[in-house]
Design a protein around this motif. Structure first.
Motif, PDB file in Angstrom:
ATOM      1  N   ILE A   1      -0.357  -3.225 -10.772  1.00 62.10           N
ATOM      2  CA  ILE A   1      -1.153  -3.139  -9.547  1.00 62.10           C
ATOM      3  C   ILE A   1      -1.454  -1.667  -9.273  1.00 62.10           C
ATOM      4  O   ILE A   1      -0.554  -0.828  -9.273  1.00 62.10           O
ATOM      5  N   TYR A   2      -2.716  -1.388  -9.031  1.00 65.07           N
ATOM      6  CA  TYR A   2      -3.181  -0.034  -8.745  1.00 65.07           C
ATOM      7  C   TYR A   2      -3.789   0.016  -7.352  1.00 65.07           C
ATOM      8  O   TYR A   2      -4.432  -0.943  -6.912  1.00 65.07           O
ATOM      9  N   LEU A   3      -3.639   1.130  -6.698  1.00 67.25           N
ATOM     10  CA  LEU A   3      -4.289   1.387  -5.427  1.00 67.25           C
ATOM     11  C   LEU A   3      -5.729   1.805  -5.719  1.00 67.25           C
ATOM     12  O   LEU A   3      -5.970   2.654  -6.584  1.00 67.25           O
TER      13      LEU A   3
ATOM     14  N   LEU B   1       0.823  -1.213   0.000  1.00 67.05           N
ATOM     15  CA  LEU B   1       0.000   0.000   0.000  1.00 67.05           C
ATOM     16  C   LEU B   1       0.858   1.265   0.000  1.00 67.05           C
ATOM     17  O   LEU B   1       0.600   2.206  -0.757  1.00 67.05           O
ATOM     18  N   GLU B   2       1.885   1.274   0.833  1.00 61.90           N
ATOM     19  CA  GLU B   2       2.769   2.438   0.931  1.00 61.90           C
ATOM     20  C   GLU B   2       3.518   2.664  -0.371  1.00 61.90           C
ATOM     21  O   GLU B   2       3.637   3.801  -0.848  1.00 61.90           O
ATOM     22  N   SER B   3       4.013   1.603  -0.979  1.00 58.91           N
ATOM     23  CA  SER B   3       4.742   1.726  -2.251  1.00 58.91           C
ATOM     24  C   SER B   3       3.840   2.280  -3.350  1.00 58.91           C
ATOM     25  O   SER B   3       4.239   3.182  -4.094  1.00 58.91           O
ATOM     26  N   LEU B   4       2.653   1.734  -3.472  1.00 58.26           N
ATOM     27  CA  LEU B   4       1.728   2.204  -4.500  1.00 58.26           C
ATOM     28  C   LEU B   4       1.301   3.648  -4.250  1.00 58.26           C
ATOM     29  O   LEU B   4       1.145   4.428  -5.193  1.00 58.26           O
ATOM     30  N   TYR B   5       1.151   4.004  -2.994  1.00 53.60           N
ATOM     31  CA  TYR B   5       0.744   5.371  -2.646  1.00 53.60           C
ATOM     32  C   TYR B   5       1.830   6.377  -3.025  1.00 53.60           C
ATOM     33  O   TYR B   5       1.544   7.433  -3.587  1.00 53.60           O
TER      34      TYR B   5
ATOM     35  N   PRO C   1       1.177   3.277  -9.625  1.00 52.97           N
ATOM     36  CA  PRO C   1       1.000   1.890 -10.061  1.00 52.97           C
ATOM     37  C   PRO C   1       2.334   1.250 -10.439  1.00 52.97           C
ATOM     38  O   PRO C   1       3.202   1.892 -11.020  1.00 52.97           O
ATOM     39  N   LEU C   2       2.473  -0.030 -10.072  1.00 48.21           N
ATOM     40  CA  LEU C   2       3.700  -0.774 -10.356  1.00 48.21           C
ATOM     41  C   LEU C   2       3.343  -2.150 -10.889  1.00 48.21           C
ATOM     42  O   LEU C   2       2.302  -2.716 -10.524  1.00 48.21           O
ATOM     43  N   CYS C   3       4.224  -2.698 -11.724  1.00 53.10           N
ATOM     44  CA  CYS C   3       4.008  -4.083 -12.148  1.00 53.10           C
ATOM     45  C   CYS C   3       4.269  -4.978 -10.936  1.00 53.10           C
ATOM     46  O   CYS C   3       5.003  -4.601 -10.017  1.00 53.10           O
TER      47      CYS C   3
ATOM     48  N   GLU D   1      -6.040  -3.222  -7.092  1.00 52.69           N
ATOM     49  CA  GLU D   1      -6.653  -3.839  -8.256  1.00 52.69           C
ATOM     50  C   GLU D   1      -5.557  -4.214  -9.246  1.00 52.69           C
ATOM     51  O   GLU D   1      -4.594  -3.471  -9.426  1.00 52.69           O
ATOM     52  N   ARG D   2      -5.702  -5.400  -9.852  1.00 55.34           N
ATOM     53  CA  ARG D   2      -4.774  -5.860 -10.888  1.00 55.34           C
ATOM     54  C   ARG D   2      -5.343  -5.503 -12.252  1.00 55.34           C
ATOM     55  O   ARG D   2      -6.529  -5.718 -12.509  1.00 55.34           O
ATOM     56  N   VAL D   3      -4.463  -5.014 -13.124  1.00 52.64           N
ATOM     57  CA  VAL D   3      -4.871  -4.729 -14.498  1.00 52.64           C
ATOM     58  C   VAL D   3      -3.857  -5.371 -15.431  1.00 52.64           C
ATOM     59  O   VAL D   3      -2.663  -5.077 -15.347  1.00 52.64           O
TER      60      VAL D   3
END
Length: 151
Positions: free
Chosen positions: A101-103, A49-53, A57-59, A88-90
Motif C-alpha cells: 500500500i502506497y500513499l 494514512l499516518e502509518s504510511l506517511y 509503503p507497507l504490505c 494505492e495498492r500495488v
C-alpha cells in the motif's frame, strides 16, 4: 463510578482500574479524533494514512498489524481510502498475493494538512499530566499491553 461487583479486594481493584482505564481511553479518543468526522475519515483511515506517511509503503498485512485491524477490516479501510484516491495498492510481480500500500500525492497532502492539529490536540489533552506522569503512564500502558498470558 467503579464496579458494583461483590468479589475479593483484588478483583474489585482490578475491575475498578479497568473501568477507569477504559473510560479514560474512550473519552480521550473521542476528543482527539472528533475532527476526523469533519474530514469524512475514520480513526482507522487516519491510522493508515499516518502509518504510511511516517513509515513509508507497507504490505497490507503489516499495515493491519500496525493499526490493530483484522485482515477483513483493513481490506475495507484500504478499499475506502483507495476509492478516494488517498492510497494505492500495488501487487508484487513475483508473488501476486503480496500487496503493498502506497500513499498517493492526495493522501500525503491530506495527512500533512491534518497531522499537525492532531498532534496539538493530543499535546493539549496530555498537558493535564506532568512530564514524569506521562513517562509513568507510558510505562504502565506498555506493561499492560505486552503482558504475557499465564499458563
Amino acid at each position: 463510578m467503579g464496579t458494583k461487583f461483590k468479589g475479593s479486594k483484588k478483583e474489585i481493584q482490578a475491575l475498578d482500574s479497568f473501568i477507569k482505564l477504559k473510560r479514560a481511553t474512550e473519552s480521550l479518543s473521542s476528543r482527539v479524533t472528533s475532527e476526523f468526522s469533519k474530514l469524512n475519515i475514520s480513526e482507522s483511515q487516519f491510522g493508515v494514512l499516518e502509518s504510511l506517511y511516517h513509515l513509508g509503503p507497507l504490505c497490507q498485512k503489516s499495515l493491519g498489524d500496525k493499526i490493530l485491524k483484522s485482515t477483513g477490516n483493513i481490506t475495507l479501510v484500504i478499499d475506502n481510502l483507495e476509492k478516494r484516491e488517498l492510497v494505492e495498492r500495488v501487487r508484487d510481480n513475483e508473488d501476486r498475493r503480496f500487496i503493498t500500500i502506497y500513499l498517493t500525492d492526495g493522501g500525503k497532502k491530506l495527512i500533512e494538512s491534518i497531522f499537525p492539529d492532531h498532534v496539538k490536540r493530543i499535546t493539549n489533552e496530555f498537558s493535564v499530566l506532568t512530564s514524569d506522569e506521562q513517562e509513568v503512564l507510558g510505562k504502565i500502558c506498555k506493561k499492560l499491553g505486552k503482558r504475557e498470558e499465564k499458563a
